[in-house]
Scaffold this motif. Structure first.
Motif, PDB file in Angstrom:
ATOM      1  N   ILE A  54       0.740  -1.117  -0.094  1.00 23.00           N
ATOM      2  CA  ILE A  54       0.055  -0.098  -0.022  1.00 23.00           C
ATOM      3  C   ILE A  54       0.899   1.067   0.062  1.00 23.00           C
ATOM      4  CG2 ILE A  54      -1.577   1.435   1.338  1.00 23.00           C
ATOM      5  CD1 ILE A  54      -2.846  -1.702   2.390  1.00 23.00           C
ATOM      6  N   THR A  55       1.888   1.328   0.936  1.00 24.30           N
ATOM      7  CA  THR A  55       2.713   2.571   0.890  1.00 24.30           C
ATOM      8  C   THR A  55       3.553   2.574  -0.147  1.00 24.30           C
ATOM      9  OG1 THR A  55       2.983   2.016   3.252  1.00 24.30           O
ATOM     10  CG2 THR A  55       4.632   3.593   2.173  1.00 24.30           C
ATOM     11  N   SER A  56       4.281   1.569  -0.991  1.00 23.56           N
ATOM     12  CA  SER A  56       4.973   1.969  -2.082  1.00 23.56           C
ATOM     13  C   SER A  56       4.152   2.260  -3.276  1.00 23.56           C
ATOM     14  CB  SER A  56       5.707   0.673  -2.447  1.00 23.56           C
ATOM     15  OG  SER A  56       4.793  -0.434  -2.778  1.00 23.56           O
ATOM     16  N   SER A  57       2.802   1.859  -3.253  1.00 27.00           N
ATOM     17  CA  SER A  57       1.755   1.983  -4.351  1.00 27.00           C
ATOM     18  C   SER A  57       1.340   3.625  -4.205  1.00 27.00           C
ATOM     19  CB  SER A  57       0.503   1.103  -4.240  1.00 27.00           C
ATOM     20  OG  SER A  57       1.140  -0.218  -4.552  1.00 27.00           O
ATOM     21  N   MET A  58       1.186   3.954  -3.112  1.00 23.73           N
ATOM     22  CA  MET A  58       0.755   5.529  -2.748  1.00 23.73           C
ATOM     23  C   MET A  58       1.827   6.301  -3.294  1.00 23.73           C
ATOM     24  SD  MET A  58      -1.073   5.178   0.856  1.00 23.73           S
ATOM     25  CE  MET A  58      -1.489   6.712   1.018  1.00 23.73           C
ATOM     26  N   ILE A  59       3.263   5.932  -3.110  1.00 27.68           N
ATOM     27  CA  ILE A  59       4.229   6.637  -3.656  1.00 27.68           C
ATOM     28  C   ILE A  59       4.290   6.645  -4.854  1.00 27.68           C
ATOM     29  CG2 ILE A  59       6.943   6.909  -3.795  1.00 27.68           C
ATOM     30  CD1 ILE A  59       6.851   5.679  -0.619  1.00 27.68           C
ATOM     31  N   LEU A  60       4.276   5.649  -5.644  1.00 32.36           N
ATOM     32  CA  LEU A  60       4.100   5.485  -7.146  1.00 32.36           C
ATOM     33  C   LEU A  60       3.153   6.255  -7.559  1.00 32.36           C
ATOM     34  CD1 LEU A  60       2.725   4.030  -9.680  1.00 32.36           C
ATOM     35  CD2 LEU A  60       5.431   4.106  -9.536  1.00 32.36           C
ATOM     36  N   LEU A  61       1.909   6.606  -7.091  1.00 29.58           N
ATOM     37  CA  LEU A  61       0.766   7.195  -7.584  1.00 29.58           C
ATOM     38  C   LEU A  61       1.104   8.681  -7.590  1.00 29.58           C
ATOM     39  CD1 LEU A  61      -2.394   5.554  -6.172  1.00 29.58           C
ATOM     40  CD2 LEU A  61      -1.566   5.334  -8.569  1.00 29.58           C
ATOM     41  N   ASN A  62       1.883   9.138  -6.473  1.00 30.69           N
ATOM     42  CA  ASN A  62       2.356  10.660  -6.571  1.00 30.69           C
ATOM     43  C   ASN A  62       3.371  10.911  -7.380  1.00 30.69           C
ATOM     44  OD1 ASN A  62       0.705  11.356  -4.495  1.00 30.69           O
ATOM     45  ND2 ASN A  62       1.939  10.410  -2.870  1.00 30.69           N
ATOM     46  N   ILE A 111      11.228   1.449   0.556  1.00 31.98           N
ATOM     47  CA  ILE A 111      10.369   2.749   0.312  1.00 31.98           C
ATOM     48  C   ILE A 111      11.261   3.960   0.256  1.00 31.98           C
ATOM     49  CG2 ILE A 111       8.929   4.271   1.975  1.00 31.98           C
ATOM     50  CD1 ILE A 111       7.351   1.741   0.541  1.00 31.98           C
ATOM     51  N   GLY A 112      12.423   4.001   0.964  1.00 36.08           N
ATOM     52  CA  GLY A 112      13.196   5.223   0.864  1.00 36.08           C
ATOM     53  C   GLY A 112      13.691   5.321  -0.467  1.00 36.08           C
ATOM     54  N   GLN A 113      14.133   4.428  -1.336  1.00 33.49           N
ATOM     55  CA  GLN A 113      14.667   4.219  -2.583  1.00 33.49           C
ATOM     56  C   GLN A 113      13.522   5.080  -3.495  1.00 33.49           C
ATOM     57  OE1 GLN A 113      15.361   0.307  -3.642  1.00 33.49           O
ATOM     58  NE2 GLN A 113      17.428   0.359  -2.674  1.00 33.49           N
ATOM     59  N   LEU A 114      12.123   4.389  -3.235  1.00 31.81           N
ATOM     60  CA  LEU A 114      10.995   5.189  -4.019  1.00 31.81           C
ATOM     61  C   LEU A 114      10.829   6.732  -3.922  1.00 31.81           C
ATOM     62  CD1 LEU A 114       8.214   2.232  -3.778  1.00 31.81           C
ATOM     63  CD2 LEU A 114       9.395   2.904  -5.716  1.00 31.81           C
ATOM     64  N   HIS A 115      11.108   6.967  -2.499  1.00 30.63           N
ATOM     65  CA  HIS A 115      10.954   8.463  -2.260  1.00 30.63           C
ATOM     66  C   HIS A 115      11.928   9.271  -3.071  1.00 30.63           C
ATOM     67  CE1 HIS A 115       7.759   8.930   0.568  1.00 30.63           C
ATOM     68  NE2 HIS A 115       8.208   7.870   1.226  1.00 30.63           N
ATOM     69  N   ALA A 116      13.156   8.756  -3.074  1.00 27.26           N
ATOM     70  CA  ALA A 116      14.218   9.437  -3.495  1.00 27.26           C
ATOM     71  C   ALA A 116      14.349   9.202  -5.106  1.00 27.26           C
ATOM     72  CB  ALA A 116      15.527   8.741  -3.043  1.00 27.26           C
ATOM     73  N   ALA A 117      13.769   8.385  -5.710  1.00 25.42           N
ATOM     74  CA  ALA A 117      13.647   8.007  -7.231  1.00 25.42           C
ATOM     75  C   ALA A 117      13.370   9.258  -8.124  1.00 25.42           C
ATOM     76  CB  ALA A 117      12.757   6.877  -7.426  1.00 25.42           C
ATOM     77  N   ALA A 118      13.813   9.363  -8.875  1.00 31.47           N
ATOM     78  CA  ALA A 118      13.466  10.411  -9.832  1.00 31.47           C
ATOM     79  C   ALA A 118      12.042  10.105 -10.755  1.00 31.47           C
ATOM     80  CB  ALA A 118      14.585  10.873 -10.949  1.00 31.47           C
ATOM     81  N   PRO A 119      11.242  10.868 -11.109  1.00 30.60           N
ATOM     82  CA  PRO A 119      10.004  10.447 -11.877  1.00 30.60           C
ATOM     83  C   PRO A 119      10.227   9.524 -13.039  1.00 30.60           C
ATOM     84  CG  PRO A 119      10.053  12.832 -11.018  1.00 30.60           C
ATOM     85  CD  PRO A 119      11.072  12.222 -10.648  1.00 30.60           C
ATOM     86  N   ALA A 120      11.286   9.827 -13.674  1.00 29.97           N
ATOM     87  CA  ALA A 120      11.664   9.120 -15.037  1.00 29.97           C
ATOM     88  C   ALA A 120      11.922   7.564 -14.474  1.00 29.97           C
ATOM     89  CB  ALA A 120      12.861   9.609 -15.613  1.00 29.97           C
ATOM     90  N   ALA A 121      12.485   7.347 -13.449  1.00 33.29           N
ATOM     91  CA  ALA A 121      12.939   6.016 -12.949  1.00 33.29           C
ATOM     92  C   ALA A 121      12.162   5.297 -11.990  1.00 33.29           C
ATOM     93  CB  ALA A 121      14.469   6.227 -12.318  1.00 33.29           C
ATOM     94  N   ILE A 122      10.978   5.964 -11.629  1.00 38.08           N
ATOM     95  CA  ILE A 122      10.036   5.341 -10.559  1.00 38.08           C
ATOM     96  C   ILE A 122       9.182   4.249 -11.218  1.00 38.08           C
ATOM     97  CG2 ILE A 122       7.904   6.779 -11.120  1.00 38.08           C
ATOM     98  CD1 ILE A 122       9.090   6.001  -7.552  1.00 38.08           C
ATOM     99  N   ASP A 123       8.849   4.259 -12.140  1.00 37.22           N
ATOM    100  CA  ASP A 123       7.944   2.961 -12.719  1.00 37.22           C
ATOM    101  C   ASP A 123       8.700   1.763 -12.745  1.00 37.22           C
ATOM    102  OD1 ASP A 123       5.934   4.425 -13.236  1.00 37.22           O
ATOM    103  OD2 ASP A 123       6.677   5.091 -15.251  1.00 37.22           O
ATOM    104  N   ARG A 124      10.077   1.678 -13.161  1.00 40.24           N
ATOM    105  CA  ARG A 124      11.007   0.856 -13.197  1.00 40.24           C
ATOM    106  C   ARG A 124      11.399   0.237 -11.719  1.00 40.24           C
ATOM    107  NH1 ARG A 124      12.496  -2.360 -16.613  1.00 40.24           N
ATOM    108  NH2 ARG A 124      14.307  -3.674 -16.935  1.00 40.24           N
ATOM    109  N   LEU A 125      11.775   0.954 -10.958  1.00 37.29           N
ATOM    110  CA  LEU A 125      12.161   0.732  -9.669  1.00 37.29           C
ATOM    111  C   LEU A 125      10.866   0.215  -9.021  1.00 37.29           C
ATOM    112  CD1 LEU A 125      14.138   0.705  -7.290  1.00 37.29           C
ATOM    113  CD2 LEU A 125      13.483   3.177  -6.945  1.00 37.29           C
ATOM    114  N   TYR A 126       9.919   0.621  -8.969  1.00 36.58           N
ATOM    115  CA  TYR A 126       8.539   0.176  -8.341  1.00 36.58           C
ATOM    116  C   TYR A 126       8.243  -1.120  -8.718  1.00 36.58           C
ATOM    117  CZ  TYR A 126       3.481  -0.489  -7.335  1.00 36.58           C
ATOM    118  OH  TYR A 126       2.313  -0.810  -7.035  1.00 36.58           O
ATOM    119  N   LEU A 127       8.404  -1.593 -10.120  1.00 38.77           N
ATOM    120  CA  LEU A 127       8.040  -2.749 -10.444  1.00 38.77           C
ATOM    121  C   LEU A 127       8.982  -3.914 -10.068  1.00 38.77           C
ATOM    122  CD1 LEU A 127       6.500  -1.835 -13.883  1.00 38.77           C
ATOM    123  CD2 LEU A 127       5.015  -2.818 -11.862  1.00 38.77           C
TER     124      LEU A 127
END
Length: 179
Positions: A54-62, A111-127
Motif C-alpha cells: 500500500i505504501t509503495s503504491s501510494m508513492i508511485l501514484l504521486n 520505500i526510501g528508494q522510491l521516495h528518492a527516485a526521479a520520476p523518470a525512474a520510478i516505474d521501473r524501480l517500483y516494478l
C-alpha cells in the motif's frame, strides 16, 4: 476489557508501528520461520507485506505518469486493503489477536528508494520491487494455506494465493514493458 477495545488499541499500535522509526520499535519481531504455520507470525508478516504494498503504491501514484503502472498501483492499494481487512476479521472470529505489523528494514529501505527516485525512474524501480515482494507474499500465503494452525486464516491464505499470483504476473509483464 472487551475484544473491541483491544482491537481499537491494536489499531492504534499498528498505526504507530507503521510510522515509527526502527529505533522506536519496542515489540519483538516474531520468527519468520513460524509464519507459515503459526497465526501470530503469519499475521505479522502478511500485514507488513500489505503495509509495504500500500505504501509503495501510494508513492508511485504521486510520482508516476504511466497510466498502466498507475492502474496497477491503484489495484494493489484496493486489493491489499481488502486482504488486510479480511485477515483481521477472520483473526478476530478465530480469537487470534494480530500483532501490529511493521515493515522490515529491507522494506523500509525500498520505500526510501522510491521516495528518492526521479520520476523518470520510478516505474521501473517500483516494478522491480513488486516482483520479489509478491514472490515472498506468495510463498508466505501458500505455506500458511497448507500448514497454518488456524482454519479461518488458512482459508484467508488460500483465497489470497490466486490474487497474489495475478499481481506477480502483472508486475512481471509491466516490468518487461517499461524502460
Amino acid at each position: 476489557m472487551t475484544l473491541k477495545h483491544n482491537l481499537v488499541g491494536l489499531a492504534a499500535l499498528a498505526t504507530a508501528a507503521i510510522v515509527a522509526s526502527p529505533a522506536a520499535a519496542t515489540l519483538p519481531t516474531p520468527p519468520q520461520s513460524a509464519a507459515t504455520s503459526q497465526a501470530q507470525p503469519f499475521l505479522f508478516y502478511a500485514g507488513a507485506g500489505d503495509v509495504f504494498e500500500i505504501t509503495s503504491s501510494m508513492i508511485l501514484l504521486n510520482k508516476s505518469q504511466n497510466p498502466q503502472v498507475r492502474a496497477y498501483a491503484s489495484m494493489l492499494i484496493d486489493h491489499h486493503t481488502r486482504t488486510t481487512n479480511l485477515a483481521l476479521a477472520n483473526a478476530r472470529t478465530a480469537g487470534v489477536m494480530p500483532p501490529p505489523p511493521e515493515m522490515s528494514a529491507m522494506q523500509k529501505g525500498m520505500i526510501g528508494q522510491l521516495h528518492a527516485a526521479a520520476p523518470a525512474a520510478i516505474d521501473r524501480l517500483y516494478l522491480q520491487q513488486q516482483v520479489p515482494a509478491h514472490q515472498q507474499a506468495l510463498t508466505l500465503q501458500t505455506g500458511y494455506a497448507r500448514s497454518g494452525d488456524t482454519p479461518a486464516l488458512r482459508q484467508t491464505a488460500q483465497g489470497a494465493v490466486p490474487i497474489i499470483q495475478s499481481h506477480l504476473t502483472q508486475a512481471q509483464q509491466l516490468l518487461r514493458s517499461v524502460r
